[in-house]
Design an enzyme around this catalytic site. Structure first.
Site, short mmCIF file in Angstrom:
data_model
loop_
_atom_site.label_atom_id
_atom_site.label_comp_id
_atom_site.label_asym_id
_atom_site.label_seq_id
_atom_site.Cartn_x
_atom_site.Cartn_y
_atom_site.Cartn_z
N GLY A 40 13.90 9.84 100.71
CA GLY A 40 13.48 7.71 100.67
C GLY A 40 14.01 6.81 101.20
O GLY A 40 15.15 7.22 101.28
N HIS A 441 34.35 -1.46 69.94
CA HIS A 441 34.11 -3.14 70.40
C HIS A 441 35.65 -1.92 71.34
O HIS A 441 36.28 -0.98 70.66
CB HIS A 441 34.87 -3.61 69.70
CG HIS A 441 36.18 -4.59 69.75
ND1 HIS A 441 35.82 -5.90 70.01
CD2 HIS A 441 37.55 -4.55 69.62
CE1 HIS A 441 36.72 -6.38 70.01
NE2 HIS A 441 38.12 -6.09 70.27
#
Length: 459
Positions: A40, A441
Protein backbone atom coordinates in the site's frame (compact mmCIF):
# COMPACT_ATOMS: atom_id res chain seq x y z
CA UNK A 1 -16.92 -20.58 -12.82
CA UNK A 2 -17.21 -18.91 -9.40
CA UNK A 3 -14.69 -19.62 -6.65
CA UNK A 4 -16.04 -19.55 -3.10
CA UNK A 5 -14.15 -18.26 -0.07
CA UNK A 6 -14.95 -17.49 3.53
CA UNK A 7 -13.59 -13.97 3.07
CA UNK A 8 -12.23 -11.70 0.35
CA UNK A 9 -9.82 -8.85 1.09
CA UNK A 10 -9.44 -6.18 -1.59
CA UNK A 11 -6.09 -4.44 -1.21
CA UNK A 12 -2.77 -5.36 0.39
CA UNK A 13 -2.18 -2.12 2.26
CA UNK A 14 -1.58 -1.75 5.96
CA UNK A 15 -4.78 -3.44 7.17
CA UNK A 16 -5.25 -6.18 4.56
CA UNK A 17 -2.26 -8.49 5.12
CA UNK A 18 -2.62 -8.55 8.91
CA UNK A 19 -6.33 -9.23 8.58
CA UNK A 20 -5.53 -12.09 6.21
CA UNK A 21 -3.22 -13.52 8.85
CA UNK A 22 -5.91 -13.42 11.55
CA UNK A 23 -8.65 -14.83 9.33
CA UNK A 24 -6.57 -17.72 8.01
CA UNK A 25 -5.33 -18.50 11.51
CA UNK A 26 -8.98 -18.79 12.49
CA UNK A 27 -9.40 -21.47 9.83
CA UNK A 28 -10.98 -19.37 7.10
CA UNK A 29 -10.33 -19.79 3.40
CA UNK A 30 -9.35 -16.31 2.26
CA UNK A 31 -8.62 -14.56 -1.05
CA UNK A 32 -6.57 -11.37 -1.12
CA UNK A 33 -6.63 -9.26 -4.28
CA UNK A 34 -3.99 -6.64 -5.09
CA UNK A 35 -3.94 -4.78 -8.39
CA UNK A 36 -0.59 -3.00 -8.13
CA UNK A 37 1.94 -2.87 -5.30
CA UNK A 38 1.89 -4.96 -2.13
CA UNK A 39 2.19 -2.91 1.03
CA UNK A 40 0.00 0.00 0.00
CA UNK A 41 0.75 3.69 0.30
CA UNK A 42 3.00 3.55 3.36
CA UNK A 43 5.45 1.06 1.91
CA UNK A 44 5.51 2.33 -1.66
CA UNK A 45 4.80 6.05 -1.87
CA UNK A 46 4.23 7.22 1.69
CA UNK A 47 5.95 6.81 5.02
CA UNK A 48 8.83 4.52 4.16
CA UNK A 49 10.31 6.21 1.08
CA UNK A 50 9.56 9.75 2.23
CA UNK A 51 10.99 9.32 5.71
CA UNK A 52 14.06 7.69 4.17
CA UNK A 53 14.45 10.83 2.05
CA UNK A 54 13.87 12.99 5.14
CA UNK A 55 16.73 11.12 6.84
CA UNK A 56 19.05 11.87 3.91
CA UNK A 57 18.00 15.51 3.96
CA UNK A 58 18.67 15.67 7.69
CA UNK A 59 22.16 14.24 7.14
CA UNK A 60 22.82 16.99 4.58
CA UNK A 61 21.53 19.62 7.00
CA UNK A 62 23.79 18.37 9.79
CA UNK A 63 26.76 18.24 7.43
CA UNK A 64 26.26 21.94 6.63
CA UNK A 65 26.11 22.69 10.37
CA UNK A 66 29.08 20.49 11.25
CA UNK A 67 31.29 23.39 12.29
CA UNK A 68 28.81 24.18 15.09
CA UNK A 69 29.72 20.81 16.59
CA UNK A 70 33.46 21.22 16.09
CA UNK A 71 33.55 18.96 13.04
CA UNK A 72 35.25 20.06 9.81
CA UNK A 73 33.54 18.94 6.60
CA UNK A 74 34.48 20.23 3.17
CA UNK A 75 32.03 22.88 1.98
CA UNK A 76 29.89 23.01 -0.03
CA UNK A 77 28.65 19.48 0.47
CA UNK A 78 27.57 17.51 -2.59
CA UNK A 79 24.20 15.78 -2.95
CA UNK A 80 24.20 12.56 -4.99
CA UNK A 81 20.48 12.46 -5.69
CA UNK A 82 20.68 9.16 -7.56
CA UNK A 83 22.12 7.48 -4.47
CA UNK A 84 19.59 9.25 -2.26
CA UNK A 85 16.77 7.93 -4.45
CA UNK A 86 18.32 4.46 -4.64
CA UNK A 87 18.42 4.26 -0.85
CA UNK A 88 14.73 5.16 -0.60
CA UNK A 89 13.89 2.70 -3.37
CA UNK A 90 15.73 -0.08 -1.56
CA UNK A 91 13.85 0.54 1.68
CA UNK A 92 10.51 0.39 -0.16
CA UNK A 93 11.42 -2.62 -2.27
CA UNK A 94 12.60 -4.63 0.72
CA UNK A 95 9.42 -3.86 2.64
CA UNK A 96 7.17 -4.60 -0.35
CA UNK A 97 8.95 -7.88 -1.02
CA UNK A 98 8.61 -8.84 2.62
CA UNK A 99 4.86 -8.26 2.58
CA UNK A 100 4.37 -10.19 -0.64
CA UNK A 101 6.55 -13.09 0.49
CA UNK A 102 4.65 -13.33 3.76
CA UNK A 103 1.28 -13.37 1.99
CA UNK A 104 2.27 -15.91 -0.67
CA UNK A 105 3.53 -18.26 2.02
CA UNK A 106 0.43 -17.92 4.21
CA UNK A 107 -1.56 -21.13 4.57
CA UNK A 108 -5.22 -20.81 3.66
CA UNK A 109 -4.67 -17.66 1.60
CA UNK A 110 -5.02 -17.31 -2.16
CA UNK A 111 -3.21 -14.24 -3.51
CA UNK A 112 -4.64 -12.83 -6.73
CA UNK A 113 -3.12 -9.98 -8.73
CA UNK A 114 -5.65 -7.92 -10.61
CA UNK A 115 -8.34 -5.26 -10.42
CA UNK A 116 -11.30 -6.26 -8.25
CA UNK A 117 -14.78 -4.96 -9.09
CA UNK A 118 -18.01 -5.82 -7.35
CA UNK A 119 -20.65 -7.74 -9.27
CA UNK A 120 -22.98 -7.88 -6.27
CA UNK A 121 -22.89 -7.63 -2.47
CA UNK A 122 -21.00 -10.93 -2.15
CA UNK A 123 -19.40 -11.35 -5.59
CA UNK A 124 -16.18 -9.79 -6.93
CA UNK A 125 -14.81 -10.01 -10.47
CA UNK A 126 -11.10 -10.02 -11.31
CA UNK A 127 -10.77 -10.22 -15.07
CA UNK A 128 -12.62 -13.35 -16.14
CA UNK A 129 -12.71 -14.83 -12.63
CA UNK A 130 -15.54 -14.49 -10.15
CA UNK A 131 -15.00 -14.77 -6.39
CA UNK A 132 -17.78 -15.14 -3.85
CA UNK A 133 -17.69 -14.75 -0.08
CA UNK A 134 -20.03 -13.82 2.78
CA UNK A 135 -17.40 -11.40 4.11
CA UNK A 136 -15.62 -8.79 1.99
CA UNK A 137 -13.11 -6.29 3.34
CA UNK A 138 -12.22 -3.21 1.27
CA UNK A 139 -8.70 -1.87 1.91
CA UNK A 140 -7.94 0.06 -1.27
CA UNK A 141 -6.27 3.18 0.13
CA UNK A 142 -6.06 6.54 -1.60
CA UNK A 143 -4.04 8.67 -3.98
CA UNK A 144 -3.03 12.28 -4.52
CA UNK A 145 -5.82 14.64 -5.48
CA UNK A 146 -5.06 16.77 -8.52
CA UNK A 147 -7.10 19.97 -8.23
CA UNK A 148 -8.78 21.55 -11.22
CA UNK A 149 -6.52 24.60 -11.17
CA UNK A 150 -6.44 26.89 -14.18
CA UNK A 151 -3.73 25.62 -16.54
CA UNK A 152 -3.09 22.39 -14.64
CA UNK A 153 -3.33 20.44 -17.90
CA UNK A 154 -0.84 22.66 -19.72
CA UNK A 155 2.24 21.88 -17.62
CA UNK A 156 3.97 18.84 -16.18
CA UNK A 157 3.39 18.62 -12.46
CA UNK A 158 4.46 16.32 -9.66
CA UNK A 159 2.46 14.52 -6.98
CA UNK A 160 3.75 12.87 -3.82
CA UNK A 161 4.14 9.70 -5.91
CA UNK A 162 5.87 11.01 -9.03
CA UNK A 163 8.28 13.23 -7.11
CA UNK A 164 9.83 10.07 -5.66
CA UNK A 165 11.13 9.24 -9.14
CA UNK A 166 13.33 12.33 -9.37
CA UNK A 167 17.05 11.57 -9.71
CA UNK A 168 18.14 15.20 -9.81
CA UNK A 169 17.53 18.11 -7.46
CA UNK A 170 15.08 20.63 -8.92
CA UNK A 171 16.49 24.08 -9.54
CA UNK A 172 13.39 25.65 -8.03
CA UNK A 173 10.56 23.55 -6.58
CA UNK A 174 7.22 25.26 -6.12
CA UNK A 175 4.97 23.41 -3.69
CA UNK A 176 1.27 24.13 -4.08
CA UNK A 177 -0.28 23.33 -0.72
CA UNK A 178 0.93 24.31 2.74
CA UNK A 179 -0.10 21.24 4.69
CA UNK A 180 1.62 18.09 5.95
CA UNK A 181 2.82 16.40 2.75
CA UNK A 182 3.78 19.65 1.06
CA UNK A 183 5.81 20.95 3.99
CA UNK A 184 7.79 17.73 4.35
CA UNK A 185 8.81 17.77 0.68
CA UNK A 186 9.51 21.50 0.79
CA UNK A 187 12.03 21.25 3.62
CA UNK A 188 13.49 18.03 2.24
CA UNK A 189 14.29 19.48 -1.18
CA UNK A 190 15.51 22.73 0.27
CA UNK A 191 18.06 20.71 2.25
CA UNK A 192 18.99 18.88 -0.94
CA UNK A 193 19.85 22.27 -2.43
CA UNK A 194 16.77 23.39 -4.35
CA UNK A 195 15.20 26.80 -4.16
CA UNK A 196 11.75 26.22 -2.70
CA UNK A 197 8.57 28.26 -2.66
CA UNK A 198 5.42 27.16 -0.83
CA UNK A 199 2.13 28.52 -2.16
CA UNK A 200 -0.86 28.16 0.16
CA UNK A 201 -4.39 29.38 -0.54
CA UNK A 202 -5.23 29.89 3.11
CA UNK A 203 -3.97 32.59 5.47
CA UNK A 204 -1.53 30.25 7.23
CA UNK A 205 0.20 26.90 6.96
CA UNK A 206 -1.30 23.67 8.36
CA UNK A 207 -4.63 25.29 9.16
CA UNK A 208 -5.69 22.30 11.26
CA UNK A 209 -3.13 23.26 13.89
CA UNK A 210 -3.20 26.09 16.41
CA UNK A 211 -1.94 29.43 15.12
CA UNK A 212 1.17 29.37 17.31
CA UNK A 213 2.19 26.04 15.80
CA UNK A 214 1.52 27.26 12.27
CA UNK A 215 3.63 30.33 12.86
CA UNK A 216 6.48 28.40 14.49
CA UNK A 217 6.60 25.93 11.59
CA UNK A 218 6.62 28.82 9.13
CA UNK A 219 9.55 30.41 10.95
CA UNK A 220 11.46 27.12 10.88
CA UNK A 221 11.01 26.83 7.11
CA UNK A 222 11.73 30.49 6.39
CA UNK A 223 14.92 30.31 8.48
CA UNK A 224 16.14 27.62 6.07
CA UNK A 225 15.56 29.87 3.06
CA UNK A 226 12.14 28.61 1.97
CA UNK A 227 9.80 31.27 0.59
CA UNK A 228 6.30 30.93 2.03
CA UNK A 229 3.40 32.61 0.19
CA UNK A 230 0.06 32.41 1.97
CA UNK A 231 -3.25 34.04 1.00
CA UNK A 232 -2.68 32.84 -2.57
CA UNK A 233 -6.08 33.88 -3.87
CA UNK A 234 -5.76 32.84 -7.50
CA UNK A 235 -3.43 29.88 -8.03
CA UNK A 236 -2.91 29.14 -11.74
CA UNK A 237 -0.27 27.31 -13.78
CA UNK A 238 1.15 28.00 -17.21
CA UNK A 239 4.31 27.24 -19.22
CA UNK A 240 7.20 29.67 -18.94
CA UNK A 241 10.51 29.99 -20.76
CA UNK A 242 12.27 29.15 -17.49
CA UNK A 243 9.95 26.31 -16.50
CA UNK A 244 6.52 26.74 -14.96
CA UNK A 245 4.83 29.96 -13.87
CA UNK A 246 2.57 29.72 -10.86
CA UNK A 247 0.14 32.56 -10.43
CA UNK A 248 -0.27 33.53 -6.79
CA UNK A 249 -2.01 36.92 -6.65
CA UNK A 250 -1.27 37.26 -2.99
CA UNK A 251 -2.10 40.33 -0.95
CA UNK A 252 1.61 41.17 -0.98
CA UNK A 253 4.74 40.10 -2.82
CA UNK A 254 5.30 39.14 -6.43
CA UNK A 255 2.10 37.92 -8.14
CA UNK A 256 3.89 35.07 -9.98
CA UNK A 257 6.56 32.53 -9.03
CA UNK A 258 8.55 30.74 -11.73
CA UNK A 259 9.96 27.34 -10.94
CA UNK A 260 11.53 24.38 -12.69
CA UNK A 261 9.16 21.90 -11.01
CA UNK A 262 5.73 22.10 -9.38
CA UNK A 263 4.50 19.71 -6.69
CA UNK A 264 0.74 19.58 -6.15
CA UNK A 265 0.17 18.68 -2.50
CA UNK A 266 -3.42 19.67 -1.86
CA UNK A 267 -4.96 16.55 -0.41
CA UNK A 268 -5.86 12.93 -1.07
CA UNK A 269 -8.80 11.04 -2.54
CA UNK A 270 -9.92 7.44 -1.97
CA UNK A 271 -9.41 4.71 -4.58
CA UNK A 272 -13.10 3.87 -4.67
CA UNK A 273 -14.28 5.22 -8.00
CA UNK A 274 -13.59 2.07 -10.05
CA UNK A 275 -14.64 -0.73 -7.67
CA UNK A 276 -18.24 -1.08 -8.84
CA UNK A 277 -19.48 -0.19 -5.38
CA UNK A 278 -22.86 0.75 -6.82
CA UNK A 279 -23.41 -2.87 -7.90
CA UNK A 280 -22.92 -3.95 -4.30
CA UNK A 281 -25.04 -1.12 -2.95
CA UNK A 282 -22.19 0.28 -0.85
CA UNK A 283 -22.77 3.93 0.05
CA UNK A 284 -20.09 6.57 -0.42
CA UNK A 285 -20.07 10.25 0.42
CA UNK A 286 -19.61 13.18 -1.96
CA UNK A 287 -15.83 12.78 -1.91
CA UNK A 288 -15.92 9.04 -2.57
CA UNK A 289 -15.20 7.84 0.97
CA UNK A 290 -17.03 4.68 1.99
CA UNK A 291 -19.42 5.21 4.87
CA UNK A 292 -18.81 2.96 7.87
CA UNK A 293 -20.22 2.59 11.36
CA UNK A 294 -18.27 2.49 14.61
CA UNK A 295 -17.18 -1.08 13.86
CA UNK A 296 -16.12 -0.19 10.28
CA UNK A 297 -19.04 -2.04 8.69
CA UNK A 298 -20.60 -0.46 5.59
CA UNK A 299 -24.32 -0.12 4.98
CA UNK A 300 -24.23 -3.54 3.26
CA UNK A 301 -24.14 -6.52 5.64
CA UNK A 302 -20.96 -8.53 5.21
CA UNK A 303 -18.87 -5.69 3.74
CA UNK A 304 -16.36 -3.66 5.75
CA UNK A 305 -14.04 -0.80 4.72
CA UNK A 306 -10.64 -0.29 6.35
CA UNK A 307 -7.89 2.28 5.98
CA UNK A 308 -7.77 5.50 3.99
CA UNK A 309 -10.82 4.67 1.88
CA UNK A 310 -13.25 5.00 4.79
CA UNK A 311 -12.43 8.59 5.74
CA UNK A 312 -11.97 7.67 9.41
CA UNK A 313 -8.21 8.19 9.43
CA UNK A 314 -5.49 8.92 6.92
CA UNK A 315 -2.51 7.30 8.59
CA UNK A 316 -0.73 3.98 8.60
CA UNK A 317 -1.37 3.57 12.31
CA UNK A 318 -5.11 4.25 11.99
CA UNK A 319 -5.33 1.77 9.11
CA UNK A 320 -3.65 -0.87 11.24
CA UNK A 321 -5.98 -0.04 14.11
CA UNK A 322 -8.91 -0.53 11.73
CA UNK A 323 -7.67 -4.10 11.23
CA UNK A 324 -7.38 -4.56 14.99
CA UNK A 325 -10.95 -3.35 15.54
CA UNK A 326 -12.46 -5.54 12.82
CA UNK A 327 -10.49 -8.64 13.85
CA UNK A 328 -11.26 -8.23 17.56
CA UNK A 329 -14.97 -7.74 16.94
CA UNK A 330 -15.30 -10.51 14.36
CA UNK A 331 -13.06 -13.16 15.88
CA UNK A 332 -12.81 -12.33 19.57
CA UNK A 333 -16.35 -11.18 20.31
CA UNK A 334 -15.09 -7.76 21.34
CA UNK A 335 -16.96 -4.50 20.96
CA UNK A 336 -14.18 -2.18 19.89
CA UNK A 337 -15.12 1.13 18.31
CA UNK A 338 -13.42 3.65 16.07
CA UNK A 339 -14.83 6.46 18.21
CA UNK A 340 -12.70 5.23 21.14
CA UNK A 341 -9.53 5.95 19.18
CA UNK A 342 -7.59 9.00 20.33
CA UNK A 343 -6.31 11.00 17.39
CA UNK A 344 -2.52 11.15 17.19
CA UNK A 345 -0.15 11.93 14.34
CA UNK A 346 3.09 13.66 13.42
CA UNK A 347 4.33 16.20 10.91
CA UNK A 348 7.82 15.17 9.78
CA UNK A 349 9.44 18.48 9.18
CA UNK A 350 12.56 18.97 11.24
CA UNK A 351 12.08 19.41 14.11
CA UNK A 352 8.98 17.20 13.99
CA UNK A 353 5.57 17.96 15.38
CA UNK A 354 3.94 15.28 17.54
CA UNK A 355 0.22 15.79 18.15
CA UNK A 356 -2.38 14.00 20.22
CA UNK A 357 -6.00 14.69 21.03
CA UNK A 358 -7.55 18.14 20.72
CA UNK A 359 -5.74 21.28 19.71
CA UNK A 360 -6.14 24.29 21.99
CA UNK A 361 -8.63 25.82 19.55
CA UNK A 362 -10.65 22.59 19.37
CA UNK A 363 -10.67 22.30 23.16
CA UNK A 364 -11.97 25.87 23.45
CA UNK A 365 -14.92 24.98 21.22
CA UNK A 366 -16.01 22.28 23.69
CA UNK A 367 -16.96 24.95 26.21
CA UNK A 368 -14.96 23.33 29.00
CA UNK A 369 -12.88 25.20 31.53
CA UNK A 370 -9.32 24.66 30.35
CA UNK A 371 -5.85 24.51 31.78
CA UNK A 372 -3.00 25.30 29.37
CA UNK A 373 0.77 25.12 29.69
CA UNK A 374 3.46 25.94 27.15
CA UNK A 375 7.25 25.75 27.36
CA UNK A 376 9.88 26.52 24.70
CA UNK A 377 12.38 23.87 23.63
CA UNK A 378 15.12 26.32 24.66
CA UNK A 379 14.32 25.11 28.21
CA UNK A 380 14.92 21.45 27.34
CA UNK A 381 18.43 20.24 28.19
CA UNK A 382 18.48 17.53 25.54
CA UNK A 383 17.55 20.04 22.85
CA UNK A 384 20.28 22.40 23.99
CA UNK A 385 22.88 19.62 23.98
CA UNK A 386 21.90 18.60 20.45
CA UNK A 387 21.89 22.20 19.24
CA UNK A 388 18.25 21.87 18.16
CA UNK A 389 16.16 24.24 20.27
CA UNK A 390 13.41 25.35 17.90
CA UNK A 391 9.80 24.75 18.86
CA UNK A 392 7.83 24.27 22.05
CA UNK A 393 5.65 21.91 24.09
CA UNK A 394 2.01 22.60 24.86
CA UNK A 395 -0.57 20.69 26.90
CA UNK A 396 -4.29 21.34 27.26
CA UNK A 397 -6.29 19.78 30.10
CA UNK A 398 -9.82 19.86 31.52
CA UNK A 399 -9.75 22.04 34.64
CA UNK A 400 -12.48 20.04 36.38
CA UNK A 401 -11.71 16.41 35.50
CA UNK A 402 -7.92 16.86 35.32
CA UNK A 403 -7.92 14.81 32.11
CA UNK A 404 -5.42 15.71 29.40
CA UNK A 405 -7.40 16.79 26.34
CA UNK A 406 -4.52 17.24 23.92
CA UNK A 407 -0.88 18.10 23.48
CA UNK A 408 1.63 19.22 20.91
CA UNK A 409 5.39 18.81 20.94
CA UNK A 410 7.07 20.73 18.16
CA UNK A 411 10.73 20.04 18.68
CA UNK A 412 13.52 17.51 18.55
CA UNK A 413 12.10 14.01 19.16
CA UNK A 414 8.60 15.46 19.44
CA UNK A 415 7.22 12.54 17.45
CA UNK A 416 8.56 10.13 20.07
CA UNK A 417 8.05 12.14 23.26
CA UNK A 418 4.36 12.69 22.53
CA UNK A 419 3.70 9.01 23.24
CA UNK A 420 4.12 9.51 26.97
CA UNK A 421 1.06 11.76 26.86
CA UNK A 422 -0.79 9.56 24.37
CA UNK A 423 -0.33 6.53 26.64
CA UNK A 424 -1.68 8.39 29.66
CA UNK A 425 -4.70 9.56 27.69
CA UNK A 426 -5.39 5.99 26.53
CA UNK A 427 -5.11 4.80 30.11
CA UNK A 428 -7.62 7.43 31.22
CA UNK A 429 -5.22 8.74 33.85
CA UNK A 430 -5.44 12.32 35.08
CA UNK A 431 -2.52 14.63 34.46
CA UNK A 432 -1.23 14.60 38.09
CA UNK A 433 -0.35 10.92 37.61
CA UNK A 434 2.08 11.82 34.82
CA UNK A 435 3.15 15.01 36.60
CA UNK A 436 4.67 12.93 39.40
CA UNK A 437 6.44 10.48 37.12
CA UNK A 438 10.24 10.45 37.27
CA UNK A 439 11.46 10.46 33.65
CA UNK A 440 14.98 9.76 32.50
CA UNK A 441 17.51 12.58 32.18
CA UNK A 442 18.57 13.84 29.71
CA UNK A 443 15.56 13.36 27.44
CA UNK A 444 12.93 15.50 25.82
CA UNK A 445 10.24 13.60 27.74
CA UNK A 446 11.66 14.69 31.08
CA UNK A 447 10.12 18.15 30.59
CA UNK A 448 6.59 16.79 30.30
CA UNK A 449 5.99 16.63 34.09
CA UNK A 450 7.32 20.18 34.36
CA UNK A 451 4.94 21.38 31.66
CA UNK A 452 2.06 19.67 33.45
CA UNK A 453 3.07 21.35 36.69
CA UNK A 454 2.74 24.72 34.99
CA UNK A 455 -0.84 24.19 33.82
CA UNK A 456 -2.88 27.34 34.44
CA UNK A 457 -6.42 28.44 33.66
CA UNK A 458 -6.81 29.71 30.12
CA UNK A 459 -7.84 33.35 30.20
Amino acid sequence: MTQSFDAIIIGAGQAGPSLAGRLTAAGMKVALVERKLFGGTCVNTGCMPTKTLVASAYAAHLARRSSEYGIAIESPIRIDMKRVKARADTVSTNARTGVETWLRGMGGLTVIEGHARFEGPDVVRIGESLLKAPRIFINVGGRASVPDLPGVGTVEHLTNTSILKLETVPRHLIVVGGSYIGLEFAQMYRRFGAEVTIVEKGPRLIAREDEDISEAVREILVDEGIVVRTDATCIALKPHADGIAVGIDCTSGEPVAVGSHVLLAVGRRPNTDDLGLDKAGVAVDARGYIGVDDGLATNVPGIWALGDCNGRGAFTHTSYNDYEIVAANLLDGAGRRVSDRISAYALYVDPPLGRVGLSEAEAMHTGRKLLVSKRPMTRVGRAIEKGETKGFMKVVADAETKQILGAAILGVSGDEAIHGILDMMNAGASYPVLQWAVPIHPTVSELIPTVLGDLKPRT
